[in-house]
Scaffold this active site. Structure first.
Site, PDB file in Angstrom:
ATOM      1  N   ILE A  55       4.914 -18.919   9.338  1.00  0.00           N
ATOM      2  CA  ILE A  55       5.906 -18.106   9.595  1.00  0.00           C
ATOM      3  C   ILE A  55       6.029 -17.678  11.629  1.00  0.00           C
ATOM      4  O   ILE A  55       7.024 -16.982  11.791  1.00  0.00           O
ATOM      5  CB  ILE A  55       6.075 -16.395   8.943  1.00  0.00           C
ATOM      6  CG1 ILE A  55       5.017 -15.873   9.245  1.00  0.00           C
ATOM      7  CG2 ILE A  55       6.842 -15.883   8.097  1.00  0.00           C
ATOM      8  CD1 ILE A  55       4.076 -14.750   9.528  1.00  0.00           C
ATOM      9  N   PHE A  83       8.620 -10.477   4.727  1.00  0.00           N
ATOM     10  CA  PHE A  83       7.025  -9.904   3.221  1.00  0.00           C
ATOM     11  C   PHE A  83       6.130 -10.512   3.685  1.00  0.00           C
ATOM     12  O   PHE A  83       5.207  -9.833   3.278  1.00  0.00           O
ATOM     13  CB  PHE A  83       7.850 -10.440   2.362  1.00  0.00           C
ATOM     14  CG  PHE A  83       9.112 -10.208   1.323  1.00  0.00           C
ATOM     15  CD1 PHE A  83       8.906  -8.832   1.367  1.00  0.00           C
ATOM     16  CD2 PHE A  83      10.176 -10.392   1.609  1.00  0.00           C
ATOM     17  CE1 PHE A  83       9.932  -8.040   0.532  1.00  0.00           C
ATOM     18  CE2 PHE A  83      11.492  -9.594   0.730  1.00  0.00           C
ATOM     19  CZ  PHE A  83      11.822  -8.410   0.213  1.00  0.00           C
ATOM     20  N   ALA A  85       2.935 -12.154   4.366  1.00  0.00           N
ATOM     21  CA  ALA A  85       1.451 -11.096   4.786  1.00  0.00           C
ATOM     22  C   ALA A  85       0.304 -11.630   3.981  1.00  0.00           C
ATOM     23  O   ALA A  85       0.572 -12.177   2.500  1.00  0.00           O
ATOM     24  CB  ALA A  85       2.239 -10.078   5.122  1.00  0.00           C
ATOM     25  N   SER A 138       3.827  -0.560   4.913  1.00  0.00           N
ATOM     26  CA  SER A 138       2.953  -0.126   4.314  1.00  0.00           C
ATOM     27  C   SER A 138       2.417   1.419   4.216  1.00  0.00           C
ATOM     28  O   SER A 138       2.076   1.645   4.801  1.00  0.00           O
ATOM     29  CB  SER A 138       1.854  -0.710   3.737  1.00  0.00           C
ATOM     30  OG  SER A 138       0.831  -1.031   3.206  1.00  0.00           O
ATOM     31  N   TYR A 164      -5.679  -4.422   7.041  1.00  0.00           N
ATOM     32  CA  TYR A 164      -5.194  -4.589   6.595  1.00  0.00           C
ATOM     33  C   TYR A 164      -3.718  -3.988   7.447  1.00  0.00           C
ATOM     34  O   TYR A 164      -2.568  -3.530   7.297  1.00  0.00           O
ATOM     35  CB  TYR A 164      -4.980  -4.586   4.917  1.00  0.00           C
ATOM     36  CG  TYR A 164      -3.261  -5.110   4.784  1.00  0.00           C
ATOM     37  CD1 TYR A 164      -3.047  -5.776   3.929  1.00  0.00           C
ATOM     38  CD2 TYR A 164      -3.275  -3.564   3.546  1.00  0.00           C
ATOM     39  CE1 TYR A 164      -1.350  -5.970   3.562  1.00  0.00           C
ATOM     40  CE2 TYR A 164      -1.636  -3.477   2.810  1.00  0.00           C
ATOM     41  CZ  TYR A 164      -1.234  -4.363   3.089  1.00  0.00           C
ATOM     42  OH  TYR A 164       0.286  -4.425   2.861  1.00  0.00           O
ATOM     43  N   LYS A 168      -0.604  -3.845   9.833  1.00  0.00           N
ATOM     44  CA  LYS A 168       0.665  -2.548   9.671  1.00  0.00           C
ATOM     45  C   LYS A 168       1.098  -2.513  10.265  1.00  0.00           C
ATOM     46  O   LYS A 168       2.491  -2.130  10.996  1.00  0.00           O
ATOM     47  CB  LYS A 168       1.084  -2.826   7.952  1.00  0.00           C
ATOM     48  CG  LYS A 168       0.729  -3.685   7.459  1.00  0.00           C
ATOM     49  CD  LYS A 168       2.005  -4.385   6.994  1.00  0.00           C
ATOM     50  CE  LYS A 168       1.594  -5.625   5.952  1.00  0.00           C
ATOM     51  NZ  LYS A 168       2.884  -6.556   5.752  1.00  0.00           N
ATOM     52  N   LEU A 213      -3.435  -3.061 -10.310  1.00  0.00           N
ATOM     53  CA  LEU A 213      -4.127  -2.530 -11.266  1.00  0.00           C
ATOM     54  C   LEU A 213      -3.368  -2.611 -12.693  1.00  0.00           C
ATOM     55  O   LEU A 213      -3.636  -3.073 -13.393  1.00  0.00           O
ATOM     56  CB  LEU A 213      -4.062  -0.375 -10.749  1.00  0.00           C
ATOM     57  CG  LEU A 213      -4.643   0.367 -12.436  1.00  0.00           C
ATOM     58  CD1 LEU A 213      -5.800  -0.406 -13.078  1.00  0.00           C
ATOM     59  CD2 LEU A 213      -3.988   0.960 -12.681  1.00  0.00           C
ATOM     60  N   ILE A 230     -12.809   0.394 -12.475  1.00  0.00           N
ATOM     61  CA  ILE A 230     -12.213   1.935 -12.216  1.00  0.00           C
ATOM     62  C   ILE A 230     -13.171   1.469 -10.732  1.00  0.00           C
ATOM     63  O   ILE A 230     -14.400   1.860 -11.240  1.00  0.00           O
ATOM     64  CB  ILE A 230     -12.232   2.806 -13.083  1.00  0.00           C
ATOM     65  CG1 ILE A 230     -11.635   2.628 -14.381  1.00  0.00           C
ATOM     66  CG2 ILE A 230     -12.190   4.435 -12.437  1.00  0.00           C
ATOM     67  CD1 ILE A 230     -11.573   3.785 -14.775  1.00  0.00           C
ATOM     68  N   ARG A 244      -1.614   6.982  -7.136  1.00  0.00           N
ATOM     69  CA  ARG A 244      -0.799   6.910  -6.411  1.00  0.00           C
ATOM     70  C   ARG A 244       0.172   6.542  -6.781  1.00  0.00           C
ATOM     71  O   ARG A 244       0.547   6.792  -7.812  1.00  0.00           O
ATOM     72  CB  ARG A 244      -1.305   4.751  -6.482  1.00  0.00           C
ATOM     73  CG  ARG A 244      -2.792   4.263  -5.980  1.00  0.00           C
ATOM     74  CD  ARG A 244      -2.907   4.739  -4.650  1.00  0.00           C
ATOM     75  NE  ARG A 244      -3.692   4.639  -3.799  1.00  0.00           N
ATOM     76  CZ  ARG A 244      -5.096   5.214  -3.210  1.00  0.00           C
ATOM     77  NH1 ARG A 244      -4.892   6.234  -3.647  1.00  0.00           N
ATOM     78  NH2 ARG A 244      -5.957   4.007  -3.020  1.00  0.00           N
ATOM     79  N   GLY A 307     -13.083   2.120   2.158  1.00  0.00           N
ATOM     80  CA  GLY A 307     -11.139   2.128   2.224  1.00  0.00           C
ATOM     81  C   GLY A 307      -9.860   2.540   1.262  1.00  0.00           C
ATOM     82  O   GLY A 307      -8.975   1.819   1.476  1.00  0.00           O
TER      83      GLY A 307
HETATM   84  N1  NAD Z   1       2.613  -5.173  -4.079  1.00  0.00           N
HETATM   85  C1  NAD Z   1       2.213  -4.332  -3.348  1.00  0.00           C
HETATM   86  O1  NAD Z   1       2.378  -3.097  -3.754  1.00  0.00           O
HETATM   87  C2  NAD Z   1       2.758  -3.990  -1.537  1.00  0.00           C
HETATM   88  C3  NAD Z   1       2.508  -2.309  -0.730  1.00  0.00           C
HETATM   89  C4  NAD Z   1       2.977  -2.135   0.387  1.00  0.00           C
HETATM   90  C5  NAD Z   1       3.170  -2.728   1.613  1.00  0.00           C
HETATM   91  N2  NAD Z   1       2.686  -4.755   0.881  1.00  0.00           N
HETATM   92  C6  NAD Z   1       3.758  -5.272   1.502  1.00  0.00           C
HETATM   93  O2  NAD Z   1       4.562  -6.007   1.007  1.00  0.00           O
HETATM   94  C7  NAD Z   1       4.582  -7.831   1.045  1.00  0.00           C
HETATM   95  C8  NAD Z   1       5.012  -8.636   0.761  1.00  0.00           C
HETATM   96  O3  NAD Z   1       3.695  -8.297  -0.824  1.00  0.00           O
HETATM   97  P1  NAD Z   1       3.730  -9.221  -1.859  1.00  0.00           P
HETATM   98  O4  NAD Z   1       2.910  -7.850  -2.843  1.00  0.00           O
HETATM   99  O5  NAD Z   1       4.813  -9.525  -2.593  1.00  0.00           O
HETATM  100  O6  NAD Z   1       2.449 -10.036  -1.808  1.00  0.00           O
HETATM  101  P2  NAD Z   1       2.508 -11.651  -1.882  1.00  0.00           P
HETATM  102  O7  NAD Z   1       1.375 -12.083  -1.953  1.00  0.00           O
HETATM  103  O8  NAD Z   1       2.863 -11.600  -3.783  1.00  0.00           O
HETATM  104  O9  NAD Z   1       3.996 -12.134  -1.018  1.00  0.00           O
HETATM  105  C9  NAD Z   1       3.436 -12.826   0.106  1.00  0.00           C
HETATM  106  C10 NAD Z   1       4.008 -13.781   0.322  1.00  0.00           C
HETATM  107  O10 NAD Z   1       3.699 -14.347   1.526  1.00  0.00           O
HETATM  108  C11 NAD Z   1       3.643 -15.892   1.864  1.00  0.00           C
HETATM  109  N3  NAD Z   1       3.004 -16.188   3.154  1.00  0.00           N
HETATM  110  C12 NAD Z   1       1.869 -15.211   3.153  1.00  0.00           C
HETATM  111  N4  NAD Z   1       1.458 -15.581   4.870  1.00  0.00           N
HETATM  112  C13 NAD Z   1       2.150 -16.778   5.002  1.00  0.00           C
HETATM  113  C14 NAD Z   1       2.918 -17.408   6.584  1.00  0.00           C
HETATM  114  N5  NAD Z   1       2.433 -17.007   7.048  1.00  0.00           N
HETATM  115  N6  NAD Z   1       4.113 -17.580   6.559  1.00  0.00           N
HETATM  116  C15 NAD Z   1       4.770 -18.631   5.665  1.00  0.00           C
HETATM  117  N7  NAD Z   1       4.467 -17.618   4.416  1.00  0.00           N
HETATM  118  C16 NAD Z   1       3.496 -16.850   4.040  1.00  0.00           C
HETATM  119  C17 NAD Z   1       2.665 -16.299   0.709  1.00  0.00           C
HETATM  120  O11 NAD Z   1       2.641 -17.419  -0.015  1.00  0.00           O
HETATM  121  C18 NAD Z   1       3.374 -15.332  -0.211  1.00  0.00           C
HETATM  122  O12 NAD Z   1       3.783 -16.218  -1.344  1.00  0.00           O
HETATM  123  C19 NAD Z   1       3.429  -7.339   2.038  1.00  0.00           C
HETATM  124  O13 NAD Z   1       4.077  -7.929   3.666  1.00  0.00           O
HETATM  125  C20 NAD Z   1       2.516  -6.387   1.961  1.00  0.00           C
HETATM  126  O14 NAD Z   1       1.879  -5.908   2.845  1.00  0.00           O
HETATM  127  C21 NAD Z   1       3.308  -5.331  -0.744  1.00  0.00           C
END
Ligand code: NAD
Length: 349
Positions: A55, A83, A85, A138, A164, A168, A213, A230, A244, A307
């Site tokens: 990205i 997305f 990250a 988040s 983390y 964000k 979880l 847990i 949560r 955390g």
């Molecule tokens: N899962 C949750 O409960 C949750 C909660 C709050 C926020 N988020 C945020 O939502 C977003 C998606 O989360 P998720 O659970 O789908 O995660 P995930 O790990 O399933 O998906 C993240 C995707 O991003 C890709 N990626 C990471 N860094 C990259 C980069 N530099 N360049 C290109 N691709 C890259 C990964 O390969 C992966 O496919 C994230 O930003 C996460 O911080 C998730």
């Protein structure tokens, strides 16, 4: 606004959102490095075009945004849903550089690329605008809210307690500055706990290294894992375990389509919580999973992790009102039922 670049679109939330975009008549193009995502889902389930890359690669982004990449020749990108990250809070303590580099510096490069005058677009109001962005933020940006701040609204102070969450919040702050200075429109969606799976059971949580979880509990229930941990049983909650707010992945995906509609009509720089307003403790989630699967598991009670705030429950009134979004699948039974159907499909059970 039709052509949407979805960064991290092969991941959990990204892949479900791609499905909602397609259902709503958008064209989705995924940019992912597949460090954690799943290429097979893009090719065989969603059947969307994708580019393998980072990205933060400005040259690659320039090509994609302007419709000069072979994958989207002649089709400029109209909006971005970001997305991509790294998402593991514990790992962000062990290796904060990895998190600041990927979640902050790479994202900064992406945002700086959008600022180029080459990428301005005429929007619905016939004005010349920068490509708008929907950003995955988040609840981790809030840190530990005070008791009287729960359910959490968007205007309580944000004091993240891990790298983390800080990565964000830093991105949210840049988005706010870029709106004031350059007019870059954005919607930051502060997700609480994304959970469950598509009701069709062909998409769901499918990470190479799982830390969440519900999938870990289902792994323990079906014998893929020996036990479920847990982390901490002495939190100031009724049963001592963390509480949560779980939001069904399909509801979350739908919120992104609402955010795109909103941003194309109104512009601005907005922040919304996405949750249900109802919290479940770790023990409660495990009990519901036992009931739904009819199976038993071994529970290992161990020390707290760094955390982990005791209680994170959202007020999503602002999203209900302004985005006209409401969760429909997000009761805990439906979430776990869909996660279980997906778990059985994925593991051929
Ligand atoms: N899962 C949750 O409960 C949750 C909660 C709050 C926020 N988020 C945020 O939502 C977003 C998606 O989360 P998720 O659970 O789908 O995660 P995930 O790990 O399933 O998906 C993240 C995707 O991003 C890709 N990626 C990471 N860094 C990259 C980069 N530099 N360049 C290109 N691709 C890259 C990964 O390969 C992966 O496919 C994230 O930003 C996460 O911080 C998730």
């Amino acid at each position: 606004m039709r052509n949407i670049l979805v960064t991290g679109g092969s991941g959990y939330i990204g892949s479900h959102t791609v499905r909602e975009l397609l259902k709503n008549g958008f064209n989705a193009l995924v940019l992912d490095n597949f460090r954690y995502g799943n290429r097979d889902i893009l090719e065989n389930v969603l059947r969307v075009p994708y580019v393998v890359g980072q990205i933060g690669d400005k040259k690659l982004l320039d090509l994609i945004l302007s419709g000069n990449h072979p994958i989207n020749k002649g089709k400029e990108i109209d909006a971005i849903i970001h997305f991509a990250a790294y998402i593991d809070v514990n790992e962000s303590w062990e290796d904060p550089a990895k998190y600041y580099n990927n979640n902050f510096i790479e994202t900064f490069n992406l945002l700086e690329t959008i600022l180029s005058p080459n990428h301005k677009r005429i929007n619905a109001n016939k004005t010349n605008n920068l490509i708008p962005i929907v950003f995955s933020s988040s609840c981790a940006t809030y840190g530990i809210p005070k008791e009287n701040e729960i359910p959490i609204s968007e205007n309580i102070p944000q004091n993240p307690i891990n790298p983390y969450g800080r990565s964000k919040l830093m991105t949210e702050q840049i988005l706010s500055d870029f709106f004031k200075a350059y007019g870059l429109s954005s919607v930051s969606l502060r997700y609480f706990n994304a959970a469950g799976a598509d009701p069709n059971s062909d998409l769901g949580e499918n990470r190479k290294l799982e830390t969440h979880l519900i999938p870990l509990t289902l792994d323990a229930l079906s014998g893929n894992k020996e036990y479920i941990n847990i982390y901490g049983n002495d939190y100031p909650t009724p049963d001592g375990t963390c509480i949560r707010d779980y939001i069904h992945i399909t509801d979350l995906a739908k919120a992104h389509v609402k955010a795109l509609d909103f941003i194309s009509n109104s512009g601005g720089c907005k922040f919304y919580n996405l949750g249900t307003g109802k919290g479940y403790s770790v023990r409660e989630v495990i009990e519901v999973a036992k009931k739904i699967t009819g199976l038993e598991l071994v529970v290992n009670e161990t020390l707290r992790r760094d955390g982990d705030p005791p209680i994170l429950v959202a007020s999503s009134e602002k999203a209900y009102k302004e985005l006209k979004w409401k969760p429909i699948y997000s009761d805990i039974e439906t979430i776990i039922k869909h996660a279980w159907l997906w778990h059985k499909f994925k593991n051929n059970l």
